[in-house]
Design an enzyme around this catalytic site. Structure first.
Site, mmCIF file in Angstrom:
data_model
loop_
_atom_site.group_PDB
_atom_site.id
_atom_site.type_symbol
_atom_site.label_atom_id
_atom_site.label_comp_id
_atom_site.label_asym_id
_atom_site.label_seq_id
_atom_site.Cartn_x
_atom_site.Cartn_y
_atom_site.Cartn_z
ATOM 1 N N GLY A 53 0.804 -1.208 0.032
ATOM 2 C CA GLY A 53 -0.176 0.072 0.004
ATOM 3 C C GLY A 53 0.832 1.226 0.002
ATOM 4 N N THR A 54 0.434 2.293 -0.771
ATOM 5 C CA THR A 54 1.101 3.579 -0.741
ATOM 6 C C THR A 54 -0.102 4.572 -1.404
ATOM 7 O OG1 THR A 54 1.818 3.451 -3.320
ATOM 8 C CG2 THR A 54 3.461 2.554 -1.655
ATOM 9 N N THR A 55 0.199 5.630 -1.192
ATOM 10 C CA THR A 55 0.884 6.544 -0.439
ATOM 11 C C THR A 55 0.277 7.287 0.572
ATOM 12 O OG1 THR A 55 1.931 7.180 -2.536
ATOM 13 C CG2 THR A 55 2.216 8.605 -1.142
ATOM 14 N N ASP A 70 -3.961 7.259 -0.041
ATOM 15 C CA ASP A 70 -4.790 6.728 -1.288
ATOM 16 C C ASP A 70 -5.552 5.427 -0.798
ATOM 17 O OD1 ASP A 70 -2.246 5.490 -1.521
ATOM 18 O OD2 ASP A 70 -2.919 4.885 -3.433
ATOM 19 N N LYS A 86 -5.933 2.622 4.536
ATOM 20 C CA LYS A 86 -4.467 2.866 4.821
ATOM 21 C C LYS A 86 -4.427 3.743 6.199
ATOM 22 C CE LYS A 86 -3.124 2.359 0.157
ATOM 23 N NZ LYS A 86 -2.248 2.788 -0.957
#
Length: 281
Positions: A53-55, A70, A86
């Site tokens: 997972g990002t960001t 995101d 997240k």
């Protein structure tokens, strides 16, 4: 510590013995094998493929701090999930945004939430924000073995410091090294692009509304250049998770609030698609 079906229903002695106010220390003493960092992985021939997972981005403003992320998780060149969450509340006055191996990161956040709750119940008081940041650093360091096999967790921690009466942001590296960031911070694969956007738009006197707009703008810019970062998805109605932490506590913006910010940014981008400050605050 496991339940015995033939027992009288009384708690095991471990739960009734006075000990540390740290839940991780409690597990380390009585059942260390269930701690994430103590699990043994089978031998592998390279990096393990798992959803990442990002960001994550964060911005402080007079009166509090904003933490946002995101919704995209990737596994190699594949989108593993489009609507992953997240950003999580750690307690009433702090939150954690996760980047890295999604499964381990979510598990670490849950353990961190339990750690803070356990301390508060045992000690009858909350940890200071600095103390919370240090506890999270210890958890990340315990995951170093998995990080060396490609299963790194690199969160961003933000909260309202009730003693200093201001919002604060802490970033980490895979070894658990902790740094306090001033003004804004970002982590994850799109962090370089998000940080560039925040550097241009950040001011010391941002209002709460301007700070929430800034983090969504930063995520939009990150998604524009980083394929692992998902921008606002108007068709599926998937928008960034945006949270605000002030002296009133933790608050997550509703989907309607997030979508309104995202729509405003997209409209400005359509008016000035190549403008360096197309979505000014």
């Amino acid at each position: 510590m496991e339940a015995n079906p033939r027992s009288t229903g009384r708690l095991p002695a471990a739960f009734l013995t006075p000990g540390s106010s740290s839940f991780m220390d409690f597990l380390s003493e009585h059942q260390p094998e269930i701690l994430p960092g103590n699990r043994q992985l089978p031998p592998t021939q390279g990096v393990i493929e798992a959803p990442h997972g990002t960001t994550i981005v964060s911005v402080s403003f007079p009166g509090g701090v904003v933490l946002a992320g995101d919704r995209r998780a990737t596994m190699g060149n594949v989108i593993a999930q489009r609507d992953i969450e997240k950003v999580f509340p750690a307690d009433e006055y702090s939150a954690v945004g996760i980047a890295g191996t999604a499964g381990l990161a979510v598990e670490m956040v849950k353990l961190f939430q339990l750690e803070l709750e356990h301390f508060e119940k045992v000690e009858g008081a909350q940890l200071s924000l600095e103390g919370k940041a240090n506890r999270l650093s210890t958890m990340i360091r315990s995951n170093l073995g998995m990080a060396m096999q490609g299963l790194a967790v690199v969160p961003l921690f933000a909260g309202y410091d009730v003693d200093r009466e201001k919002g604060r942001i802490f970033s980490y590296d895979v070894t658990g090294g902790r740094s306090e960031e001033h003004g804004f911070a970002a982590t994850g694969s799109g962090s370089v692009f998000a940080r560039g956007a925040m550097k241009k738009l950040y001011r010391d006197d941002l209002s709460e509304a301007e700070a929430t707009t800034l983090v969504v703008q930063a995520l939009y810019d990150a998604a524009d250049d980083d394929s692992a970062t998902g921008g606002p998805d108007m068709a599926r109605r998937i928008f960034p998770i945006v949270t605000v932490i002030t002296d009133d506590g933790f608050r997550r913006l509703s989907d309607d609030e997030s979508s309104e910010i995202a729509r405003a940014i997209l409209e400005r981008r359509l008016e000035q698609p190549d403008g360096p400050r197309a979505a000014l605050l």
